[in-house]
Design an enzyme around this catalytic site. Structure first.
Site, PDB file in Angstrom:
ATOM      1  N   ASP A 198       5.288  -4.513  -2.055  1.00 39.59           N
ATOM      2  CA  ASP A 198       6.618  -5.079  -2.339  1.00 39.59           C
ATOM      3  C   ASP A 198       6.691  -6.583  -2.084  1.00 39.59           C
ATOM      4  OD1 ASP A 198       7.256  -2.406  -2.685  1.00 39.59           O
ATOM      5  OD2 ASP A 198       8.124  -2.193  -0.693  1.00 39.59           O
ATOM      6  N   GLY A 218       9.311  -1.771  -5.475  1.00 37.81           N
ATOM      7  CA  GLY A 218       9.674  -3.018  -4.801  1.00 37.81           C
ATOM      8  C   GLY A 218      10.747  -2.837  -3.753  1.00 37.81           C
TER       9      GLY A 218
HETATM   10  O1  F6P Z   1       7.001   0.056   0.145  1.00 36.88           O
HETATM   11  C1  F6P Z   1       6.141   0.451  -0.852  1.00 36.88           C
HETATM   12  C2  F6P Z   1       6.805   1.427  -1.793  1.00 36.88           C
HETATM   13  O2  F6P Z   1       5.896   1.777  -2.804  1.00 36.88           O
HETATM   14  C3  F6P Z   1       8.126   0.960  -2.382  1.00 36.88           C
HETATM   15  O3  F6P Z   1       7.953   0.061  -3.445  1.00 36.88           O
HETATM   16  C4  F6P Z   1       8.764   2.276  -2.760  1.00 36.88           C
HETATM   17  O4  F6P Z   1      10.166   2.177  -2.776  1.00 36.88           O
HETATM   18  C5  F6P Z   1       8.315   3.192  -1.658  1.00 36.88           C
HETATM   19  O5  F6P Z   1       7.144   2.616  -1.086  1.00 36.88           O
HETATM   20  C6  F6P Z   1       7.999   4.589  -2.122  1.00 36.88           C
HETATM   21  O6  F6P Z   1       7.676   5.353  -1.010  1.00 36.88           O
HETATM   22  P1  F6P Z   1       7.046   6.815  -1.106  1.00 36.88           P
HETATM   23  O7  F6P Z   1       5.597   6.665  -1.434  1.00 36.88           O
HETATM   24  O8  F6P Z   1       7.258   7.374   0.233  1.00 36.88           O
HETATM   25  O9  F6P Z   1       7.775   7.537  -2.194  1.00 36.88           O
END
Ligand code: F6P
Length: 358
Positions: free
Chosen positions: A136, A180
């Protein structure tokens, strides 16, 4: 003096994590004669005393590999640790005891969640150094980029290049939803690099009239297609962020996702032009890191180990221009770094006609 250092990776994975682990292990052994151990799966591995030795042989060949050989989790926080279904306890003292039993200091490779935990642990006396990671690019470590970001937006740019041909051939509007969280860095960078016509980011709430004006303007120039890149955290001026799900057992309980579909439906309705949506999702996080991310991750790993050897704790390594300069962990714990909406990049995008929907 540090004789043994522990490493863990926390939060979502990002391309370059293995490159950091490799750099830490090599520098520790070759330069300082320090032993390295890794906790599996972030703080969960600490609490469960699940650890491995990280010798040079152990980290051999991992430089180009995505993910993390140590495993990670974005669920376990020692300050609010799940001890039974729905039951959480502060286990931070136990966490510190376990780390101190196995190592003289800890390197946390993580985003704002894991580094904020690191800050709290450092406040309690644990010797901690942080390595900033996240696709991000939203960590408050000066203007520094985090490793993983370059790979993520390179992938989003390639996706836009591919979508361009279909949008143009079928005279469609294609909406690309990128990750992001609450920052629009991936959307902004990939949107400019991939020639998007409209970029929607959390920092600039949008309205459909402005977007429609831009699309109609393109139609009047006989450009019968448009490419929209929308950050998962973007929202309409009169709307809310679109939440995919709420998972209360995570330090970051909100999972964003779905704005692409909402934008595409509304644009099809108001313009009458056929719309399609592509959600890039975790494809942005996986795969081999770009050369830029491999170098940045390697530099961060070496710098983190240098701080450990110098006995400087409570810092996060960060790029300051061309050089690495440690930043206090307290800075990262203060909150995230958003896109500067009056900054060069947004201004530059506006000057070449990119619409932000405002
Ligand atoms: O922080 C990295 C990220 O990929 C973000 O862009 C996204 O909102 C989140 O993690 C998604 O998390 P998860 O893999 O737990 O769904």
């Amino acid at each position: 003096m540090v004789k043994r250092v522990a490493v863990l990776t926390g939060g979502g994975d990002a391309p370059g994590l293995n490159a950091v682990i490799r750099a830490i292990a090599k520098t520790a052994v070759r330069e300082y004669g320090i032993e390295v151990i890794g906790f599996r799966d972030g703080f969960k591995g600490v609490m469960e005393k699940h650890l491995v030795k990280l010798t040079e042989a152990e980290v051999s060949g991992i430089l180009p590999r995505g993910g993390t050989i140590l495993g990670t989790t974005n669920r376990d926080n020692p300050f609010s640790y799940q001890v039974a279904a729905g039951k959480y306890e502060d286990r931070s003292n136990e966490c510190i005891e376990i780390i101190n039993k196995h190592a003289d200091a800890l390197i946390i490779i993580g985003g704002d969640g894991s580094l904020s935990i690191g800050y709290e642990l450092a406040q309690r006396g644990l010797k901690v150094v942080g390595c900033p990671k996240t696709i991000d690019n939203d960590l408050a470590v000066g203007q520094a980029k985090t490793f993983g970001f370059d790979t993520a937006y390179a992938f989003a740019t390639e996706a836009l290049d591919r979508l361009h041909s279909t949008a143009e051939s079928h005279h469609r509007i294609i909406v690309l939803e990128v990750m992001g969280r609450y920052a629009g860095h991936i959307a902004l960078h990939s949107g400019i690099a991939g020639g998007a016509d409209i970029i929607l980011i959390p920092e600039i709430p949008f309205n459909y009239e402005e977007i429609t004006k831009k699309i109609n303007d393109r139609l009047s120039q006989n450009k019968r297609f448009s490419l929209v890149v929308v950050a998962e955290g973007a929202k309409a001026q009169d709307g809310e962020m679109i939440i995919n799900s709420y998972e209360s057992n995570r330090p970051e309980p909100i999972r964003l996702g779905g704005i692409g579909e909402v934008v595409a439906k509304e644009l099809e309705r108001v313009t009458g032009i056929e719309c399609r949506v592509t959600v890039l999702g975790h494809l942005q996080r996986g795969g081999s890191p770009t050369p830029h991310d491999r170098i940045l991750a390697t530099r961060y790993g070496v710098a983190a180990m240098d701080l450990i050897a110098q006995g400087k704790f409570g810092y996060v390594v960060a790029m300051d221009g061309e050089n690495i300069k440690p930043v206090s962990l307290a800075e990262v714990a203060k909150g995230i770094r958003n896109v500067d909406i009056h900054g060069d990049l947004v201004t530059c995008a506006r000057k070449i006609g990119i619409c932000f929907g405002d």
